[in-house]
Scaffold this active site. Structure first.
Site, short mmCIF file in Angstrom:
data_model
loop_
_atom_site.label_atom_id
_atom_site.label_comp_id
_atom_site.label_asym_id
_atom_site.label_seq_id
_atom_site.Cartn_x
_atom_site.Cartn_y
_atom_site.Cartn_z
N ARG A 160 0.81 -1.22 0.00
CA ARG A 160 0.00 0.00 0.00
C ARG A 160 0.85 1.26 0.00
O ARG A 160 0.36 2.33 -0.40
CB ARG A 160 -1.01 -0.04 1.15
CG ARG A 160 -2.17 -0.99 0.86
CD ARG A 160 -3.16 -1.02 1.99
NE ARG A 160 -2.61 -1.61 3.19
CZ ARG A 160 -2.57 -2.92 3.43
NH1 ARG A 160 -3.07 -3.77 2.57
NH2 ARG A 160 -2.03 -3.36 4.54
N GLU B 134 5.06 -10.59 14.39
CA GLU B 134 4.46 -11.06 15.64
C GLU B 134 4.54 -12.59 15.69
O GLU B 134 4.91 -13.17 16.70
CB GLU B 134 3.02 -10.58 15.72
CG GLU B 134 2.45 -10.67 17.11
CD GLU B 134 1.06 -10.06 17.19
OE1 GLU B 134 0.60 -9.48 16.20
OE2 GLU B 134 0.45 -10.22 18.26
P1 AMP Z 1 4.03 -3.25 11.31
O1 AMP Z 1 5.26 -3.88 10.69
O2 AMP Z 1 3.49 -4.02 12.45
O3 AMP Z 1 4.27 -1.78 11.65
O4 AMP Z 1 2.88 -3.31 10.21
C1 AMP Z 1 2.83 -2.38 9.20
C2 AMP Z 1 2.40 -2.99 7.89
O5 AMP Z 1 1.29 -3.86 8.04
C3 AMP Z 1 1.98 -1.88 6.95
O6 AMP Z 1 2.54 -2.15 5.67
C4 AMP Z 1 0.47 -1.94 6.94
O7 AMP Z 1 -0.02 -1.79 5.63
C5 AMP Z 1 0.10 -3.30 7.52
N1 AMP Z 1 -0.85 -3.21 8.67
C6 AMP Z 1 -0.58 -3.54 9.96
N2 AMP Z 1 -1.66 -3.38 10.75
C7 AMP Z 1 -2.64 -2.91 9.95
C8 AMP Z 1 -4.01 -2.49 10.18
N3 AMP Z 1 -4.58 -2.55 11.40
N4 AMP Z 1 -4.71 -2.02 9.14
C9 AMP Z 1 -4.16 -1.95 7.90
N5 AMP Z 1 -2.89 -2.32 7.62
C10 AMP Z 1 -2.11 -2.79 8.62
#
Ligand code: AMP
Length: 179
Positions: free
Chosen positions: A64, A101
């Protein structure tokens, strides 16, 4: 940006419960992307406070992040470098493994995509735990670039990612916050 503009952006993000897994509140930006005014406001907000000529490349995170990165790079007057999931880029790549995770994942960038010393802005739609963004920042630095900042449309601060980015010494800003 004014309060009504933020109100519009929040109204254009759709929350879908239990996607892609039970318990996840998925923040869906597709209505925002589909709205001409919302898209313009989002790009205005992402580019706000970035001085002209201060960024040499926008590095965008699959998938995205890609949706906003071309338009943002064009506004900033620089090029765009995609960082992708494994096996997607056709040329020789530089990669980084990072913890999720549950399990592990990997990001890759083309060798030579970043000029040594280039000032890089990293872009993604959302930061949650920060694992993806931190790995991307490390990859940029391993490639010889200098991370000057991160931009996200959405921060989920309770998951701690933006704090980890700040602790690493990288400036980060998100337009919208979901506590
Ligand atoms: P993180 O590595 O945990 O910061 O996750 C970020 C990535 O996961 C980004 O590329 C987001 O597009 C996707 N992502 C994580 N959580 C969500 C959420 N609640 N809604 C939409 N996209 C998410």
């Amino acid at each position: 940006m004014k309060d009504p503009d933020f109100d519009l952006l929040y109204a254009l993000v759709r929350t879908i419960a239990d996607f892609p897994a039970p318990g996840i509140q998925f923040r869906d930006i597709t209505p925002l992307l589909a709205d001409a005014r919302g898209l313009t406001l989002a790009l205005d907000g992402l580019a706000h406070d970035i001085a002209p000529g201060s960024v040499d490349a926008v590095v965008a995170i699959e998938a995205r992040g890609f949706l906003l990165a071309g338009a943002l790079a064009q506004r900033l007057g620089c090029g765009l470098v995609p960082v992708r999931k494994p096996g997607k880029l056709p040329g020789a790549t530089l990669g980084i493994d990072y913890a999720l995770e549950y399990g592990r994942d990997r990001l890759e960038m083309h060798v030579g995509a970043i000029t040594p010393g280039a000032r890089v802005l990293v872009l993604d739609d959302l930061i949650a735990t920060g694992g993806t963004a931190l790995a991307c920042g490390e990859l940029v630095e391993r490639a010889g670039g200098r991370v000057t900042g991160f931009r996200f449309l959405i921060d989920l601060p309770a998951l701690g990612g933006s704090r980890l980015i700040a602790e690493r010494g990288w400036p980060a800003r998100a337009l919208l916050n979901y506590p």
